[in-house]
Write a protein that holds these residues in place. Structure first.
Motif, PDB file in Angstrom:
ATOM      1  N   LEU A   1       0.830  -1.209   0.000  1.00 28.51           N
ATOM      2  CA  LEU A   1       0.000   0.000   0.000  1.00 28.51           C
ATOM      3  C   LEU A   1       0.866   1.260   0.000  1.00 28.51           C
ATOM      4  O   LEU A   1       0.478   2.281  -0.604  1.00 28.51           O
ATOM      5  CB  LEU A   1      -0.930  -0.011   1.214  1.00 28.51           C
ATOM      6  CG  LEU A   1      -2.022  -1.091   1.200  1.00 28.51           C
ATOM      7  CD1 LEU A   1      -2.859  -1.019   2.479  1.00 28.51           C
ATOM      8  CD2 LEU A   1      -2.921  -0.933  -0.030  1.00 28.51           C
ATOM      9  N   ALA A   2       2.025   1.207   0.664  1.00 30.76           N
ATOM     10  CA  ALA A   2       2.946   2.353   0.632  1.00 30.76           C
ATOM     11  C   ALA A   2       3.447   2.589  -0.786  1.00 30.76           C
ATOM     12  O   ALA A   2       3.532   3.736  -1.253  1.00 30.76           O
ATOM     13  CB  ALA A   2       4.115   2.099   1.577  1.00 30.76           C
ATOM     14  N   ALA A   3       3.782   1.499  -1.487  1.00 26.38           N
ATOM     15  CA  ALA A   3       4.210   1.625  -2.887  1.00 26.38           C
ATOM     16  C   ALA A   3       3.089   2.193  -3.746  1.00 26.38           C
ATOM     17  O   ALA A   3       3.328   3.044  -4.615  1.00 26.38           O
ATOM     18  CB  ALA A   3       4.656   0.268  -3.424  1.00 26.38           C
ATOM     19  N   LEU A   4       1.859   1.732  -3.509  1.00 27.02           N
ATOM     20  CA  LEU A   4       0.710   2.254  -4.261  1.00 27.02           C
ATOM     21  C   LEU A   4       0.537   3.751  -4.038  1.00 27.02           C
ATOM     22  O   LEU A   4       0.302   4.512  -4.990  1.00 27.02           O
ATOM     23  CB  LEU A   4      -0.560   1.503  -3.851  1.00 27.02           C
ATOM     24  CG  LEU A   4      -1.871   2.028  -4.448  1.00 27.02           C
ATOM     25  CD1 LEU A   4      -1.875   1.892  -5.967  1.00 27.02           C
ATOM     26  CD2 LEU A   4      -3.067   1.297  -3.842  1.00 27.02           C
ATOM     27  N   ALA A   5       0.665   4.194  -2.776  1.00 32.69           N
ATOM     28  CA  ALA A   5       0.502   5.616  -2.464  1.00 32.69           C
ATOM     29  C   ALA A   5       1.528   6.467  -3.198  1.00 32.69           C
ATOM     30  O   ALA A   5       1.201   7.516  -3.770  1.00 32.69           O
ATOM     31  CB  ALA A   5       0.607   5.827  -0.950  1.00 32.69           C
ATOM     32  N   ILE A   6       2.783   5.995  -3.203  1.00 33.24           N
ATOM     33  CA  ILE A   6       3.850   6.740  -3.880  1.00 33.24           C
ATOM     34  C   ILE A   6       3.580   6.815  -5.378  1.00 33.24           C
ATOM     35  O   ILE A   6       3.733   7.871  -6.003  1.00 33.24           O
ATOM     36  CB  ILE A   6       5.207   6.077  -3.611  1.00 33.24           C
ATOM     37  CG1 ILE A   6       5.607   6.285  -2.156  1.00 33.24           C
ATOM     38  CG2 ILE A   6       6.291   6.620  -4.545  1.00 33.24           C
ATOM     39  CD1 ILE A   6       6.818   5.496  -1.727  1.00 33.24           C
ATOM     40  N   VAL A   7       3.156   5.703  -5.961  1.00 30.76           N
ATOM     41  CA  VAL A   7       2.891   5.668  -7.403  1.00 30.76           C
ATOM     42  C   VAL A   7       1.732   6.598  -7.754  1.00 30.76           C
ATOM     43  O   VAL A   7       1.785   7.328  -8.753  1.00 30.76           O
ATOM     44  CB  VAL A   7       2.594   4.219  -7.850  1.00 30.76           C
ATOM     45  CG1 VAL A   7       2.030   4.198  -9.267  1.00 30.76           C
ATOM     46  CG2 VAL A   7       3.866   3.381  -7.788  1.00 30.76           C
ATOM     47  N   LEU A   8       0.664   6.595  -6.946  1.00 33.02           N
ATOM     48  CA  LEU A   8      -0.486   7.447  -7.235  1.00 33.02           C
ATOM     49  C   LEU A   8      -0.151   8.926  -7.067  1.00 33.02           C
ATOM     50  O   LEU A   8      -0.702   9.781  -7.773  1.00 33.02           O
ATOM     51  CB  LEU A   8      -1.659   7.062  -6.331  1.00 33.02           C
ATOM     52  CG  LEU A   8      -2.280   5.679  -6.596  1.00 33.02           C
ATOM     53  CD1 LEU A   8      -3.429   5.411  -5.633  1.00 33.02           C
ATOM     54  CD2 LEU A   8      -2.759   5.571  -8.043  1.00 33.02           C
ATOM     55  N   ILE A   9       0.744   9.230  -6.125  1.00 31.92           N
ATOM     56  CA  ILE A   9       1.204  10.615  -5.978  1.00 31.92           C
ATOM     57  C   ILE A   9       1.961  11.048  -7.233  1.00 31.92           C
ATOM     58  O   ILE A   9       1.895  12.213  -7.648  1.00 31.92           O
ATOM     59  CB  ILE A   9       2.092  10.756  -4.724  1.00 31.92           C
ATOM     60  CG1 ILE A   9       1.241  10.605  -3.461  1.00 31.92           C
ATOM     61  CG2 ILE A   9       2.817  12.108  -4.706  1.00 31.92           C
ATOM     62  CD1 ILE A   9       2.045  10.523  -2.182  1.00 31.92           C
ATOM     63  N   GLY A  10       2.683  10.114  -7.839  1.00 35.68           N
ATOM     64  CA  GLY A  10       3.358  10.391  -9.093  1.00 35.68           C
ATOM     65  C   GLY A  10       4.803  10.794  -8.967  1.00 35.68           C
ATOM     66  O   GLY A  10       5.451  11.120  -9.967  1.00 35.68           O
ATOM     67  N   ALA A  11       5.333  10.783  -7.747  1.00 37.06           N
ATOM     68  CA  ALA A  11       6.732  11.175  -7.552  1.00 37.06           C
ATOM     69  C   ALA A  11       7.302  10.471  -6.338  1.00 37.06           C
ATOM     70  O   ALA A  11       6.591  10.223  -5.358  1.00 37.06           O
ATOM     71  CB  ALA A  11       6.860  12.688  -7.393  1.00 37.06           C
TER      72      ALA A  11
ATOM     73  N   LEU B   1      13.308   1.720  -2.714  1.00 39.17           N
ATOM     74  CA  LEU B   1      12.598   2.967  -3.034  1.00 39.17           C
ATOM     75  C   LEU B   1      12.970   4.072  -2.047  1.00 39.17           C
ATOM     76  O   LEU B   1      13.146   5.230  -2.428  1.00 39.17           O
ATOM     77  CB  LEU B   1      11.090   2.738  -3.029  1.00 39.17           C
ATOM     78  CG  LEU B   1      10.490   1.934  -4.191  1.00 39.17           C
ATOM     79  CD1 LEU B   1       8.975   1.864  -4.071  1.00 39.17           C
ATOM     80  CD2 LEU B   1      10.882   2.535  -5.540  1.00 39.17           C
ATOM     81  N   GLY B   2      13.098   3.708  -0.765  1.00 35.61           N
ATOM     82  CA  GLY B   2      13.414   4.716   0.248  1.00 35.61           C
ATOM     83  C   GLY B   2      14.785   5.334   0.052  1.00 35.61           C
ATOM     84  O   GLY B   2      14.927   6.565   0.023  1.00 35.61           O
ATOM     85  N   ILE B   3      15.805   4.502  -0.085  1.00 30.85           N
ATOM     86  CA  ILE B   3      17.175   5.017  -0.235  1.00 30.85           C
ATOM     87  C   ILE B   3      17.342   5.736  -1.566  1.00 30.85           C
ATOM     88  O   ILE B   3      18.006   6.785  -1.638  1.00 30.85           O
ATOM     89  CB  ILE B   3      18.185   3.860  -0.098  1.00 30.85           C
ATOM     90  CG1 ILE B   3      18.146   3.299   1.323  1.00 30.85           C
ATOM     91  CG2 ILE B   3      19.597   4.321  -0.447  1.00 30.85           C
ATOM     92  CD1 ILE B   3      18.976   2.051   1.535  1.00 30.85           C
ATOM     93  N   THR B   4      16.734   5.205  -2.628  1.00 31.40           N
ATOM     94  CA  THR B   4      16.803   5.876  -3.930  1.00 31.40           C
ATOM     95  C   THR B   4      16.204   7.273  -3.857  1.00 31.40           C
ATOM     96  O   THR B   4      16.770   8.238  -4.387  1.00 31.40           O
ATOM     97  CB  THR B   4      16.066   5.051  -5.003  1.00 31.40           C
ATOM     98  OG1 THR B   4      16.671   3.761  -5.107  1.00 31.40           O
ATOM     99  CG2 THR B   4      16.131   5.745  -6.358  1.00 31.40           C
TER     100      THR B   4
END
Length: 316
Positions: A111-121, A251-254
């Motif tokens: 769900l965290a990955a989904l939130a980031i993707v939907l935010i778009g950045a 994703l976090g470190i990147t």
């Protein structure tokens, strides 16, 4: 020549990750770290090292499709491809203790990955949140495992990984492993971008397929060997742990090193495929005590269909 560089990059990534794990585990053993803590930190980070270095390199090179596609594609490949092949070889035992410990975290990470993707950045604030979740996950896993039998086979696995090599040799393994991984990532990313340009397909598709599967080779080899030796009880926990590490750490470190946009292709399709694969994994795991061969066949068929869909889109 560019395809040769791609293959060399993949080989260096796998070899570098293996060398880093072996060296760091041996040093940690010499320093008196417990097998459980080594497994949750060094082995967890080490097996995700190829994905991490590749995504960071891609972000620095201005290739967000490869950086994000690598993570999403690796998680899809881990569940549909690797678990599918493993279950076809031998049914995968479901450790309910591991499932209880990591299943909820699997949902949170997805769900965290989904939130980031939907935010778009993928920005630095999101990166801080993911790294904080990673630290909390490692601490939680450590104390949860101390109270359960879920890590009963971890000591033998770590002993096989680290060996009893002298400290100077271990240090060389760590330094050499990191160097090979960085070099392999540079070759992989540059050749992947060049291939995508030559074929007229997006970097995202290359990241979701060639790069994602290539950086997941350590998990694939480990799972297949475990299946052949009839030790599939560790396979599910390794895949779930890799899924969580990929999202939280990579994703976090990147994001902390180089914020990047999320490609539209991942928003439209691939994040939903990852979520669907995750739901299927949990469904198969909770229904019985093992993931049987026909379920492995379903996973593998779905991965073939997904790759076929991407291929049709690239041709179109």
């Amino acid at each position: 020549m560019v395809y040769l560089l791609l293959i060399v990059g993949l080989i260096l990534l796998v070899a570098g990750g293996e060398g880093f794990v072996r060296g760091s585990v041996a040093i940690a053993e010499k320093l008196g770290m417990s097998s459980l803590l080594i497994g949750l930190t060094l082995v967890g980070f080490g097996t995700s090292l190829p994905e991490l270095v590749t995504s960071v390199q891609a972000a620095l090179d201005g290739a967000p499709g490869i950086a994000v596609g690598n993570v999403v594609g690796s998680n899809i490949a881990n569940i549909l491809l690797i678990l599918g092949i493993t279950a076809l070889i031998y049914p995968i035992a479901v450790d309910k203790a591991v499932l209880r410990r990591d299943g909820a975290v699997l949902v949170i990470a997805s769900l965290a990955a989904l939130a980031i993707v939907l935010i778009g950045a993928l920005g630095r604030i999101a990166g801080l949140v993911l790294v904080a979740l990673l630290i909390a996950y490692v601490i939680y896993s450590y104390f949860a495992d101390r109270k359960s039998q879920a890590s009963a086979g971890l000591a033998a696995e770590i002993e096989a990984t680290g060996g009893k090599q002298p400290v100077p040799v271990s240090i060389l393994f760590v330094i050499g492993g990191l160097a090979l991984t960085v070099l392999g990532a540079r070759l992989l990313v540059s050749s992947a971008v060049e291939i995508a340009t030559a074929l007229g397909v997006s970097e995202t598709i290359i990241g979701l397929t060639v790069v994602a599967v290539g950086t997941s080779l350590p998990e694939l080899v480990t799972s297949v060997i475990a299946a052949i030796r009839r030790h599939t009880d560790l396979a599910l926990g390794n895949i779930i742990g890799s899924h969580n590490f990929n999202i939280f750490s990579i994703l976090g470190i990147t994001a902390l090193i180089q914020p990047i946009p999320v490609p539209g292709e991942i928003i439209q399709l691939d994040i939903w495929v990852m979520l669907g694969a995750t739901a299927l994994l949990l469904g198969f795991s909770y229904t019985q005590r093992e993931i049987v061969r026909w379920e492995g066949g379903v996973l593998l068929a779905l991965y073939a269909g997904y790759i076929g869909w991407l291929a049709l889109g690239a041709i179109g």
